[in-house]
Design an enzyme around this catalytic site. Structure first.
Site, PDB file in Angstrom:
ATOM      1  N   GLY A  12      46.736  47.723  49.132  1.00  0.00           N
ATOM      2  CA  GLY A  12      45.629  46.859  49.530  1.00  0.00           C
ATOM      3  C   GLY A  12      46.053  45.420  49.729  1.00  0.00           C
ATOM      4  O   GLY A  12      45.598  44.755  50.673  1.00  0.00           O
ATOM      5  N   SER A  13      46.914  44.919  48.865  1.00  0.00           N
ATOM      6  CA  SER A  13      47.331  43.515  48.973  1.00  0.00           C
ATOM      7  C   SER A  13      48.031  43.263  50.301  1.00  0.00           C
ATOM      8  O   SER A  13      47.731  42.292  50.999  1.00  0.00           O
ATOM      9  CB  SER A  13      48.260  43.142  47.822  1.00  0.00           C
ATOM     10  OG  SER A  13      47.589  43.276  46.590  1.00  0.00           O
ATOM     11  N   ASN A  26      35.542  44.125  43.168  1.00  0.00           N
ATOM     12  CA  ASN A  26      36.276  44.894  42.172  1.00  0.00           C
ATOM     13  C   ASN A  26      35.867  44.582  40.738  1.00  0.00           C
ATOM     14  O   ASN A  26      36.092  45.370  39.844  1.00  0.00           O
ATOM     15  CB  ASN A  26      37.783  44.665  42.346  1.00  0.00           C
ATOM     16  CG  ASN A  26      38.146  43.211  42.518  1.00  0.00           C
ATOM     17  OD1 ASN A  26      37.656  42.532  43.425  1.00  0.00           O
ATOM     18  ND2 ASN A  26      38.972  42.699  41.641  1.00  0.00           N
ATOM     19  N   GLN A  29      37.779  48.765  47.261  1.00  0.00           N
ATOM     20  CA  GLN A  29      36.897  49.401  46.271  1.00  0.00           C
ATOM     21  C   GLN A  29      35.882  50.342  46.921  1.00  0.00           C
ATOM     22  O   GLN A  29      35.171  51.065  46.219  1.00  0.00           O
ATOM     23  CB  GLN A  29      36.150  48.331  45.464  1.00  0.00           C
ATOM     24  CG  GLN A  29      37.041  47.530  44.532  1.00  0.00           C
ATOM     25  CD  GLN A  29      37.541  48.336  43.333  1.00  0.00           C
ATOM     26  OE1 GLN A  29      36.900  49.274  42.866  1.00  0.00           O
ATOM     27  NE2 GLN A  29      38.703  47.966  42.837  1.00  0.00           N
ATOM     28  N   SER A  66      43.418  51.045  49.799  1.00  0.00           N
ATOM     29  CA  SER A  66      44.549  51.309  48.914  1.00  0.00           C
ATOM     30  C   SER A  66      44.378  52.671  48.254  1.00  0.00           C
ATOM     31  O   SER A  66      43.329  52.966  47.678  1.00  0.00           O
ATOM     32  CB  SER A  66      44.611  50.218  47.846  1.00  0.00           C
ATOM     33  OG  SER A  66      45.633  50.517  46.924  1.00  0.00           O
ATOM     34  N   HIS A  81      45.622  54.110  45.534  1.00  0.00           N
ATOM     35  CA  HIS A  81      45.491  54.312  44.079  1.00  0.00           C
ATOM     36  C   HIS A  81      44.089  54.009  43.564  1.00  0.00           C
ATOM     37  O   HIS A  81      43.796  54.232  42.388  1.00  0.00           O
ATOM     38  CB  HIS A  81      46.574  53.553  43.300  1.00  0.00           C
ATOM     39  CG  HIS A  81      46.394  52.069  43.185  1.00  0.00           C
ATOM     40  ND1 HIS A  81      45.877  51.485  42.053  1.00  0.00           N
ATOM     41  CD2 HIS A  81      46.657  51.065  44.037  1.00  0.00           C
ATOM     42  CE1 HIS A  81      45.858  50.165  42.223  1.00  0.00           C
ATOM     43  NE2 HIS A  81      46.325  49.892  43.424  1.00  0.00           N
ATOM     44  N   THR A  99      61.242  52.372  56.601  1.00  0.00           N
ATOM     45  CA  THR A  99      61.043  53.825  56.579  1.00  0.00           C
ATOM     46  C   THR A  99      59.784  54.162  55.794  1.00  0.00           C
ATOM     47  O   THR A  99      59.588  53.670  54.686  1.00  0.00           O
ATOM     48  CB  THR A  99      62.282  54.512  55.961  1.00  0.00           C
ATOM     49  OG1 THR A  99      63.418  54.129  56.736  1.00  0.00           O
ATOM     50  CG2 THR A  99      62.133  56.018  55.956  1.00  0.00           C
ATOM     51  N   CYS A 107      44.370  41.492  37.240  1.00  0.00           N
ATOM     52  CA  CYS A 107      45.272  40.460  37.750  1.00  0.00           C
ATOM     53  C   CYS A 107      45.047  39.137  37.024  1.00  0.00           C
ATOM     54  O   CYS A 107      45.931  38.305  36.969  1.00  0.00           O
ATOM     55  CB  CYS A 107      45.051  40.263  39.237  1.00  0.00           C
ATOM     56  SG  CYS A 107      44.715  41.785  40.093  1.00  0.00           S
TER      57      CYS A 107
HETATM   58  C1  LIG Z   1      43.011  46.744  43.889  1.00  0.00           C
HETATM   59  C2  LIG Z   1      42.476  45.824  44.919  1.00  0.00           C
HETATM   60  C3  LIG Z   1      43.319  45.190  45.850  1.00  0.00           C
HETATM   61  C4  LIG Z   1      44.816  45.316  45.788  1.00  0.00           C
HETATM   62  O1  LIG Z   1      45.259  46.605  46.135  1.00  0.00           O
HETATM   63  P1  LIG Z   1      46.761  47.034  45.727  1.00  0.00           P
HETATM   64  O2  LIG Z   1      46.960  48.345  46.407  1.00  0.00           O
HETATM   65  O3  LIG Z   1      46.790  47.145  44.248  1.00  0.00           O
HETATM   66  O4  LIG Z   1      47.678  45.977  46.269  1.00  0.00           O
HETATM   67  C5  LIG Z   1      42.747  44.387  46.806  1.00  0.00           C
HETATM   68  N1  LIG Z   1      41.415  44.222  46.863  1.00  0.00           N
HETATM   69  C6  LIG Z   1      40.579  44.803  45.998  1.00  0.00           C
HETATM   70  C7  LIG Z   1      39.119  44.603  46.150  1.00  0.00           C
HETATM   71  C8  LIG Z   1      41.072  45.627  44.993  1.00  0.00           C
HETATM   72  O5  LIG Z   1      40.244  46.191  44.135  1.00  0.00           O
END
Ligand SMILES: *Cc1c(COP(=O)(O)O)cnc(C)c1O
Length: 395
Positions: A70-71, A151, A179, A199, A201, A237, A324
Site C-alpha cells: 500500500g505504501s 485505518n 482498508q 495492499s 496483507h 522481477t 506506525c
Molecule cells: C496498511 C495501510 C497502508 C500501508 O500499506 P502497506 O502494504 O503496509 O505498505 C496504507 N494506507 C492504509 C490506509 C493502510 O491501512
C-alpha cells in the site's frame, strides 16, 4: 482466551492463499520475463492473478500494476499525478488531515519540491466534507487524494461524491483504499476514481505485495527504474507467488463479503454497546459510516500503551492508534484531527475484528477492557485529579 483484534494492522493469511503461494516457492520458480517454458508458466500465473484482481474490482487487467504494498502504491499514485500536473504548471494538491502517513509524507516531500498542499479538516466524526473539497479545488489543482476508509477510526469517506466533484472540475482523484479493498464493495467501472491503492496483507494475502489501479489514460511514473516489468511502470522481477496469493485472497474475501459484513456489523454493535458502559469514554469515528470490523475508543485518565500491554497479558492483541505511530510519544494525528484533546487522545484503543470473531470474544473483550481501564485509573494521578474536581472531565 487469545483474541487477535488487530486486523487493521495486518491479517492472517488465508489457507487458500498460502496453498496458492507454495508452488512458487518450490517448483514454479521461472522468471516471468524469461521466454522459455518455466518463465511462461510464471508469466501465465502472473497474468491470471492480474485478471482475477481486475475482475474483483471491475477494472481491466492493464489498469492494475503490482507494487510492494500500500505504501508504494500511495507514493506512486501521488507522484504520478504530480508529474502530470507539472506538465501543465499545476502544482496544487487537495487532501485531508486523517490520511495514512504513506500519503501525508509523500505530500510533505512534494511540498519541498514546490507543490502546495491543502489539507482539509474532518468533522468530529471523522468524515471529509465533499463541499469543502469542491471549495478547495483551484485552477492549478492537479490531484485530490482522500482515503476510502480510515485505518484508525474506520470512517468511510463519501468517495463517490468527491470523485464526481473531481470529474466535474477535471482534477485527478486518488483514493488510498487499503482498508476498503476486500472489506467494502468497490466497482471501478462505476466509481469515479482515477487511482486506487491496495495492499494484500490487509485482506488475508501476504505482506510486501499490493497493487495500484490507474484508470486507462492516467499515466503512471515509475518510482523504480530498471527493466520493463509491469509495462515499464514498475521495474524489478515480480514477486509471482505473493501476487498469485494476493489474487486468491482477494477473490475469497470478496466472495465472503456480504456475509462477513453482516456478521461483523452485529459483533461491532455488541462491542460498542458494551464498551460504552465504561464511564468517561467516547467512541471515535462515525457510529454508522465505519468499517464493520473497526471499534475505536478513548478512555479518559489512562495511557493507551499501558492498556495495550495489560490487555496483551490477557491474550488480547489490540492497538492504540496506528502501528506506525507507536514508538513515538505523539498522540495519533487522526484523533487530534477529530478534535480529541492531547490528554484524551493518549488513552485510545483500537480493536479491529477478523472474520472469525465470535460473540463470546466480544464479551471477553468488554469484560477485560472494563477491568483494565478501571485498574489503571486506580493509580492514575490524572484520574485522581479528575475525580477530585481539580481538572474538568473532557469525556
Ligand atoms: C496498511 C495501510 C497502508 C500501508 O500499506 P502497506 O502494504 O503496509 O505498505 C496504507 N494506507 C492504509 C490506509 C493502510 O491501512
Amino acid at each position: 482466551m487469545e483474541i487477535y483484534a488487530d486486523n487493521a494492522a495486518t491479517t492472517k493469511m488465508s489457507r487458500a492463499a498460502i496453498d496458492a503461494m507454495l508452488p512458487f516457492l518450490d517448483t514454479v520458480y521461472g522468471n516471468p520475463s524469461s521466454l522459455h517454458f518455466a518463465g511462461q508458466q510464471a508469466k501465465d500465473a502472473l497474468e491470471n492473478a492480474r485478471l482475477t484482481i481486475a475482475r474483483c474490482l471491475r477494472a481491466t487487467p492493464k489498469e492494475i500494476t503490482f507494487t510492494s504494498g500500500g505504501s508504494e502504491a500511495d507514493n506512486q499514485a501521488i507522484r504520478s499525478a504530480a508529474a502530470i500536473g507539472r506538465l501543465s504548471g499545476k502544482r496544487h494538491i487537495v487532501s485531508d488531515a486523517i490520511e495514512h502517513h504513506a500519503v501525508l509524507h509523500t505530500l510533505k516531500a512534494l511540498e519541498r519540491e514546490g507543490f502546495e498542499v491543502t489539507l482539509l479538516p474532518v468533522s468530529a466524526n471523522g468524515i471529509v466534507d465533499p463541499a469543502a473539497v469542491e471549495a478547495a479545488i483551484r485552477e492549478d489543482t492537479c490531484l485530490v487524494t482522500v482515503m476510502y476508509a480510515n485505518n484508525e477510526i474506520g470512517t468511510i469517506q463519501p468517495i463517490e461524491e468527491i470523485g464526481n466533484i473531481c470529474r466535474a472540475h477535471g482534477v485527478l482523484f486518488h483514493t488510498d483504499a487499503v482498508q476498503a479493498v476486500g472489506h467494502l464493495p468497490i466497482d471501478l467501472s462505476a466509481l469515479p476514481v482515477d487511482l486506487l491503492s491496495a495492499s494484500a496483507h490487509k485482506f488475508h494475502g501476504p505482506k510486501g505485495v499490493g497493487f495500484l489501479y490507474a484508470r486507462k489514460g492516467v499515466r503512471l511514473t515509475p518510482l523504480i527504474e530498471g527493466g520493463a516489468q509491469e509495462r515499464g511502470k514498475r521495474a524489478g522481477t515480480e514477486n509471482v507467488g505473493a501476487i498469485v496469493a494476493m489474487a486468491v485472497a482477494l477473490q475469497e474475501t470478496i466472495d465472503a463479503m456480504p456475509e462477513t459484513a453482516k456478521k461483523l456489523t452485529a459483533l461491532r454493535s455488541r462491542l460498542i454497546a458494551g464498551l460504552s458502559a465504561i464511564p468517561h469514554c467516547a467512541l471515535n469515528g462515525d457510529a454508522e459510516k465505519r468499517l464493520p470490523s473497526n471499534v475505536n475508543f478513548c478512555f479518559e485518565g489512562i495511557e493507551g500503551e499501558s492498556l495495550l500491554l495489560l490487555l496483551d497479558d490477557r491474550g488480547i492483541r489490540a492497538s492504540s492508534g496506528s502501528a506506525c505511530t507507536s514508538g513515538s510519544l505523539d498522540p495519533s494525528h487522526v484523533l487530534l484531527a477529530i478534535g480529541r484533546p492531547h490528554a484524551v487522545a493518549h488513552g485510545s484503543l483500537r480493536l479491529s475484528l477478523g472474520e472469525d470473531a465470535t460473540e463470546e470474544e466480544m464479551d471477553y473483550l468488554i469484560e477485560n477492557v472494563a477491568q483494565v481501564v478501571s485498574y489503571l485509573r486506580g493509580f492514575s494521578p490524572v484520574w485522581r485529579d479528575l475525580c477530585a474536581g481539580k481538572t474538568p472531565f473532557l469525556l
